[in-house]
Scaffold this motif. Sequence first.
Motif, mmCIF file in Angstrom:
data_model
loop_
_atom_site.group_PDB
_atom_site.id
_atom_site.type_symbol
_atom_site.label_atom_id
_atom_site.label_comp_id
_atom_site.label_asym_id
_atom_site.label_seq_id
_atom_site.Cartn_x
_atom_site.Cartn_y
_atom_site.Cartn_z
ATOM 1 N N PHE A 116 -11.319 1.498 2.833
ATOM 2 C CA PHE A 116 -9.931 1.318 2.388
ATOM 3 C C PHE A 116 -9.553 2.537 1.555
ATOM 4 O O PHE A 116 -10.376 3.042 0.786
ATOM 5 C CB PHE A 116 -9.784 0.059 1.519
ATOM 6 C CG PHE A 116 -10.140 -1.226 2.222
ATOM 7 C CD1 PHE A 116 -9.183 -1.927 2.947
ATOM 8 C CD2 PHE A 116 -11.431 -1.737 2.151
ATOM 9 C CE1 PHE A 116 -9.506 -3.118 3.589
ATOM 10 C CE2 PHE A 116 -11.762 -2.927 2.788
ATOM 11 C CZ PHE A 116 -10.802 -3.613 3.513
ATOM 12 N N GLY A 117 -8.310 2.987 1.691
ATOM 13 C CA GLY A 117 -7.834 4.057 0.818
ATOM 14 C C GLY A 117 -7.521 3.519 -0.572
ATOM 15 O O GLY A 117 -7.366 2.300 -0.758
ATOM 16 N N PHE A 118 -7.428 4.429 -1.540
ATOM 17 C CA PHE A 118 -7.118 3.993 -2.906
ATOM 18 C C PHE A 118 -5.792 3.231 -2.967
ATOM 19 O O PHE A 118 -5.641 2.286 -3.746
ATOM 20 C CB PHE A 118 -7.086 5.192 -3.862
ATOM 21 C CG PHE A 118 -8.434 5.613 -4.358
ATOM 22 C CD1 PHE A 118 -9.139 4.818 -5.246
ATOM 23 C CD2 PHE A 118 -9.010 6.803 -3.939
ATOM 24 C CE1 PHE A 118 -10.394 5.205 -5.712
ATOM 25 C CE2 PHE A 118 -10.267 7.199 -4.398
ATOM 26 C CZ PHE A 118 -10.957 6.396 -5.285
ATOM 27 N N HIS A 119 -4.815 3.642 -2.143
ATOM 28 C CA HIS A 119 -3.525 2.939 -2.159
ATOM 29 C C HIS A 119 -3.697 1.488 -1.730
ATOM 30 O O HIS A 119 -3.026 0.598 -2.243
ATOM 31 C CB HIS A 119 -2.519 3.665 -1.266
ATOM 32 C CG HIS A 119 -2.972 3.853 0.152
ATOM 33 N ND1 HIS A 119 -4.189 4.421 0.492
ATOM 34 C CD2 HIS A 119 -2.380 3.525 1.333
ATOM 35 C CE1 HIS A 119 -4.305 4.457 1.808
ATOM 36 N NE2 HIS A 119 -3.234 3.910 2.330
ATOM 37 N N GLU A 120 -4.639 1.249 -0.815
ATOM 38 C CA GLU A 120 -4.901 -0.134 -0.401
ATOM 39 C C GLU A 120 -5.639 -0.907 -1.491
ATOM 40 O O GLU A 120 -5.421 -2.107 -1.682
ATOM 41 C CB GLU A 120 -5.694 -0.136 0.909
ATOM 42 C CG GLU A 120 -4.877 0.423 2.068
ATOM 43 C CD GLU A 120 -5.718 0.716 3.305
ATOM 44 O OE1 GLU A 120 -5.443 0.112 4.348
ATOM 45 O OE2 GLU A 120 -6.652 1.556 3.226
ATOM 46 N N LEU A 121 -6.511 -0.229 -2.229
ATOM 47 C CA LEU A 121 -7.193 -0.884 -3.353
ATOM 48 C C LEU A 121 -6.191 -1.235 -4.455
ATOM 49 O O LEU A 121 -6.265 -2.309 -5.054
ATOM 50 C CB LEU A 121 -8.304 0.019 -3.911
ATOM 51 C CG LEU A 121 -9.452 0.379 -2.954
ATOM 52 C CD1 LEU A 121 -10.511 1.204 -3.699
ATOM 53 C CD2 LEU A 121 -10.087 -0.864 -2.342
ATOM 54 N N PRO B 39 0.797 -1.231 0.000
ATOM 55 C CA PRO B 39 0.000 0.000 0.000
ATOM 56 C C PRO B 39 0.832 1.285 0.000
ATOM 57 O O PRO B 39 0.513 2.227 -0.734
ATOM 58 C CB PRO B 39 -0.830 -0.111 1.287
ATOM 59 C CG PRO B 39 -0.906 -1.574 1.578
ATOM 60 C CD PRO B 39 0.399 -2.145 1.099
ATOM 61 N N ALA B 40 1.906 1.338 0.797
ATOM 62 C CA ALA B 40 2.685 2.586 0.882
ATOM 63 C C ALA B 40 3.318 2.918 -0.468
ATOM 64 O O ALA B 40 3.267 4.059 -0.936
ATOM 65 C CB ALA B 40 3.765 2.455 1.959
ATOM 66 N N GLU B 41 3.887 1.895 -1.089
ATOM 67 C CA GLU B 41 4.510 2.098 -2.394
ATOM 68 C C GLU B 41 3.435 2.365 -3.451
ATOM 69 O O GLU B 41 3.639 3.157 -4.379
ATOM 70 C CB GLU B 41 5.324 0.851 -2.759
ATOM 71 C CG GLU B 41 6.445 1.101 -3.746
ATOM 72 C CD GLU B 41 7.197 -0.187 -4.087
ATOM 73 O OE1 GLU B 41 7.791 -0.236 -5.166
ATOM 74 O OE2 GLU B 41 7.168 -1.150 -3.270
ATOM 75 N N ALA B 42 2.281 1.707 -3.298
ATOM 76 C CA ALA B 42 1.189 1.896 -4.267
ATOM 77 C C ALA B 42 0.753 3.357 -4.308
ATOM 78 O O ALA B 42 0.375 3.873 -5.365
ATOM 79 C CB ALA B 42 0.001 0.991 -3.910
ATOM 80 N N MET B 43 0.817 4.031 -3.153
ATOM 81 C CA MET B 43 0.406 5.445 -3.096
ATOM 82 C C MET B 43 1.200 6.276 -4.098
ATOM 83 O O MET B 43 0.655 7.212 -4.700
ATOM 84 C CB MET B 43 0.619 5.965 -1.671
ATOM 85 C CG MET B 43 0.040 7.339 -1.414
ATOM 86 S SD MET B 43 -1.769 7.312 -1.232
ATOM 87 C CE MET B 43 -1.899 7.148 0.559
ATOM 88 N N GLN B 44 2.473 5.927 -4.277
ATOM 89 C CA GLN B 44 3.334 6.694 -5.189
ATOM 90 C C GLN B 44 2.974 6.451 -6.657
ATOM 91 O O GLN B 44 3.395 7.204 -7.537
ATOM 92 C CB GLN B 44 4.802 6.323 -4.961
ATOM 93 C CG GLN B 44 5.259 6.465 -3.517
ATOM 94 C CD GLN B 44 4.879 7.799 -2.890
ATOM 95 O OE1 GLN B 44 5.094 8.842 -3.499
ATOM 96 N NE2 GLN B 44 4.287 7.776 -1.712
#
Lengths: 323, 323
Positions: free
Chosen positions: B232-237, B149-154
């Motif tokens: 869930f946040g978009f980064h988690e999706l 998720p953290a990396e997905a946010m980027q």
Amino acid sequence: MRLVTLDNGTADGQLLVVSADGTRGLTTHIPSLLAAIEHWEMAESTLRDLSMRLGAGEGEPLDHTKLRAPLPRSWQWLDGSAFGTHGELMQIAFNLPPIETDRPLMYQGLSDRFLGPREPAPFPSEADGIDFEGEFGVIVDAVPMGTGPAEAMQHIRLVVQINDWSLRAIAPVEMKTGFGWVQAKPACAMAPFAVTPDELGEAWRDGRVCMDLHVSWNGRPFGHATGAAMDFGFHELVAHAARTRNLVAGTIIGSGTISNSNYAEVGSSCISERRAIEIIAGGNPETPFMSFGDMVRMEGTLPDGNYPFGVIEQQVVQAASAN
Amino acid sequence: MRLVTLDNGTADGQLLVVSADGTRGLTTHIPSLLAAIEHWEMAESTLRDLSMRLGAGEGEPLDHTKLRAPLPRSWQWLDGSAFGTHGELMQIAFNLPPIETDRPLMYQGLSDRFLGPREPAPFPSEADGIDFEGEFGVIVDAVPMGTGPAEAMQHIRLVVQINDWSLRAIAPVEMKTGFGWVQAKPACAMAPFAVTPDELGEAWRDGRVCMDLHVSWNGRPFGHATGAAMDFGFHELVAHAARTRNLVAGTIIGSGTISNSNYAEVGSSCISERRAIEIIAGGNPETPFMSFGDMVRMEGTLPDGNYPFGVIEQQVVQAASAN
């Protein structure tokens, strides 16, 4: 007519028409199969002309190591589940209630990438229950919303053979949500040759691919069920998909896992079915799912021994980016 | 930074960067938004430079009648259902059992065509239960399998607003098969402006679009629920979607219908929810689904009254090819 796509470094690859024996090919100004299917009415005569020239002995030797999926990516992949026996066995395998419907079953899957016929299949974990699913599929040109089955038949331009990779530890969990599969359905693979329906002769009947799909796992025969046993023909699946949407040119429609009621005789096209048969016979599944390093091979075979789609032969590998 | 796509006769349209007030635009050598997102690391500086020049007063007047969806087609559309209240109300609306899962809900939908913000929405029959669904979405560049998720946010490069058209007479029938939706989910529409997350300022928090989506139906206010309430946040999706597949650049991930637990106060973003609320209140749904000719309007609105995605305003029409 048989078409292939060669790796030329682009996402869509290079379209070639190939000879009946698959050893020679000719290119054209039509860059890719996706481009051809988007303008099929115009493209077909050009491609059939090349096919004639190949029949007369022209063409360059085909480098089979460069063969990709005939359609390496497409805008839409709609996979049916048209073999009733597969559905019945999967209910047993996953302890699910029966699906009560008289409509074709269908989900939309990953279409941005179809693996090549000999490309390794990467997965993050063996614990996900790695399984193959052998099936046939068709590629249509643009199909307007509301097209009926008879008219839909005319939009079926190409027939292909597909390995629909599935992750069985995830599939029933996702299925229970009603939303269909995302994690349980990574990229599929395609056999190298996309063929026009006429190329199949008598084996293309009533919108069905009437030939046995020979499946082997690590060199051992696993199944040879026939595609003739679909509850719905491909033309009916296309019409079902087009009920409320225009189907974009290049849409691929899958049969679902090939499965026959005489499975004791012909075997299966996926591991989950064999596990269900073991549950029926003895109460417990005995066959494990795939391990990294395992190989699966699939070829739709005509009575004369020819396999017009060529061969899918893939090794299961651990995904590089998996944690 | 705000991006639009202008109709230039091609499938992907012409990419423009537009001024903060949406009245002026500048083109670049990058032909389309799909091309930009495929090479975002390189494209972003070029586009931000244009945005600066627009800020300094440059640019040509933008013809709003030519605005298409910012991404008129993409290789993948994965729609979540991240608002728990929506799920609870839909179970009541369709008399379905609760979905017991702690995982994000997600299905793959039609991505070969996103309707423009003011493009009529064609359906074959009013009897299918025509409904809008207001939601937010994100567009990612290439996301490797296994990204957390953290990396997905980027990888979340753009934020968009979506109308996910749904056919409610078909949806529960398809859902009960476990295969997800095909007929029940025709083409979605997109608001005209795709914006970078920084453009939303404080309204982009924890991977959520924290603003109210104002929805009206035939000119009457229908709802103004906030996108902040995602479970869930978009980064988690994004991470959920990338668990077993590489996400192709241009993948669009949707929030699902925006829905808040204080629905008595804020209303709804789809008709089905209002019908469920009527069932709770009085036992029967009273609000009908949409008729041909009906209009729906949606705009995500900031506290200062700005609506950074522009407006979706669509009329429901009968499909030309419907029988």
